[in-house]
Design a protein around this motif. Sequence first.
Motif, PDB file in Angstrom:
ATOM      1  N   ARG A 162       0.747  -1.214  -0.026  1.00 56.13           N
ATOM      2  CA  ARG A 162       0.061   0.008  -0.134  1.00 56.13           C
ATOM      3  C   ARG A 162       0.898   1.249  -0.154  1.00 56.13           C
ATOM      4  N   VAL A 163       1.836   1.300   0.978  1.00 54.49           N
ATOM      5  CA  VAL A 163       2.821   2.433   0.821  1.00 54.49           C
ATOM      6  C   VAL A 163       3.703   2.637  -0.427  1.00 54.49           C
ATOM      7  N   GLU A 164       4.058   1.578  -1.062  1.00 52.86           N
ATOM      8  CA  GLU A 164       4.521   1.671  -2.484  1.00 52.86           C
ATOM      9  C   GLU A 164       3.546   2.188  -3.453  1.00 52.86           C
TER      10      GLU A 164
ATOM     11  N   ASN B 146       2.027   9.731   2.408  1.00 50.26           N
ATOM     12  CA  ASN B 146       1.190   9.253   3.282  1.00 50.26           C
ATOM     13  C   ASN B 146       1.417   9.153   4.780  1.00 50.26           C
ATOM     14  N   VAL B 147       0.505   9.639   5.605  1.00 52.65           N
ATOM     15  CA  VAL B 147       0.789   9.513   6.979  1.00 52.65           C
ATOM     16  C   VAL B 147      -0.310   8.544   7.566  1.00 52.65           C
ATOM     17  N   TRP B 148       0.146   7.484   8.423  1.00 51.87           N
ATOM     18  CA  TRP B 148      -0.488   6.574   9.154  1.00 51.87           C
ATOM     19  C   TRP B 148      -0.709   6.755  10.576  1.00 51.87           C
ATOM     20  N   ILE B 149      -1.821   6.817  10.964  1.00 55.12           N
ATOM     21  CA  ILE B 149      -2.348   6.954  12.432  1.00 55.12           C
ATOM     22  C   ILE B 149      -2.887   5.912  12.972  1.00 55.12           C
TER      23      ILE B 149
ATOM     24  N   TYR C 132      17.990  -5.328   8.697  1.00 59.35           N
ATOM     25  CA  TYR C 132      16.936  -4.107   9.145  1.00 59.35           C
ATOM     26  C   TYR C 132      15.648  -4.633   9.006  1.00 59.35           C
ATOM     27  N   LEU C 133      14.752  -3.881   9.898  1.00 57.39           N
ATOM     28  CA  LEU C 133      13.351  -4.171   9.777  1.00 57.39           C
ATOM     29  C   LEU C 133      12.554  -3.513   8.807  1.00 57.39           C
ATOM     30  N   GLU C 134      11.553  -4.061   8.042  1.00 59.78           N
ATOM     31  CA  GLU C 134      10.828  -3.767   6.958  1.00 59.78           C
ATOM     32  C   GLU C 134      10.139  -2.426   7.659  1.00 59.78           C
ATOM     33  N   GLN C 135      10.426  -1.314   7.141  1.00 57.22           N
ATOM     34  CA  GLN C 135       9.863  -0.059   7.755  1.00 57.22           C
ATOM     35  C   GLN C 135       9.742   0.988   6.435  1.00 57.22           C
ATOM     36  N   PRO C 136       8.634   0.624   5.623  1.00 53.30           N
ATOM     37  CA  PRO C 136       8.337   1.375   4.411  1.00 53.30           C
ATOM     38  C   PRO C 136       8.411   2.850   4.360  1.00 53.30           C
ATOM     39  N   PHE C 137       7.963   3.354   5.849  1.00 56.49           N
ATOM     40  CA  PHE C 137       8.057   4.836   5.861  1.00 56.49           C
ATOM     41  C   PHE C 137       9.218   5.486   6.249  1.00 56.49           C
ATOM     42  N   LEU C 138      10.315   4.778   6.325  1.00 61.40           N
ATOM     43  CA  LEU C 138      11.707   5.397   6.483  1.00 61.40           C
ATOM     44  C   LEU C 138      12.598   5.208   5.431  1.00 61.40           C
ATOM     45  N   TYR C 139      12.259   4.462   4.610  1.00 63.44           N
ATOM     46  CA  TYR C 139      12.957   4.323   3.238  1.00 63.44           C
ATOM     47  C   TYR C 139      12.084   3.457   2.160  1.00 63.44           C
ATOM     48  N   LYS C 140      12.538   3.853   0.901  1.00 64.02           N
ATOM     49  CA  LYS C 140      11.815   3.290  -0.443  1.00 64.02           C
ATOM     50  C   LYS C 140      12.567   1.751  -0.505  1.00 64.02           C
TER      51      LYS C 140
END
Length: 287
Positions: free
Chosen positions: A116-118, A127-130, A275-283
Amino acid sequence: MYAALNKNEELIYAIEVKTIEEFHCAKCFEPVKLIQKNNTAYFQHLTKKFNEINERDIHKQGKDILVDNFTKLGYDNIKEEQFLTDIKQKPDVLLTDNLVLEYQCAIIDIQKLVKRVEGYQKLQLKNVWILGGDYLSEKILKKHLKFLSYDSNWGFYLIMLDAEKKMYHLFYQVRFLGLFNKITYNKKSFCTDDIDELFKFKSEFKSYPLIKVDHYQIKRIRNLHGVKVDKLKEKFFNRSGQTVEEFLTNKSVNYQKPIYNNHYWRIICGELPRYLEQPFLYKKRES
């Protein structure tokens, strides 16, 4: 559902439950059951249909709050669940042509989140997720780490919205501490009517002292065994002439970025960082 009433009619969070007893929904007083799995805990109504309705209600409440709050912040022509044809996704709230909000209440696996982020990144949409619903918690757990973002004012952070209590909870300066990646952070709460104060907030960054490795952590490492752990310990001894435990005893370590999947002691003893999968920190890296 993150909290329920116990037999004494006291509100208790699922993550704080120590003994199994009868629990009831704080909203409808119907019986609920405690679900504990994979380092997560939540309450669930006994009927699936009721759960789905309750989750939709909470999600709707949260979206309404977000639309109202961001309207007050000056955004106009806000759209809810507008279908984006190119990526076949419907963001909860579309604020402008390049900014969307997602109010994530149901548990989502990392593969679906990344996809979804991609999709938003493909359209160059910020995209900001709350987080709300099943992700609401008094503290950050491992399940929250995939949602971490970074901001120059807050450091590594995430935001939760308690739609029923109308409160935002900002977890900021999230870090790992010690050899086993203990999650540490600061927290500040805001009423939803004060959303402007949330975005005006600037945290004070401090220099934290080194933390000395204690006897408990050394003992924990000494008791760890397995093919990969034993191989790492053997490789370290052959290279340095001392055991991992000898090397780490009385050592002092810094706070670490909350981005690693393997424990810090393994990294400083020669294991490559995972590394953890963290789509908001890097593409996603190109293969």
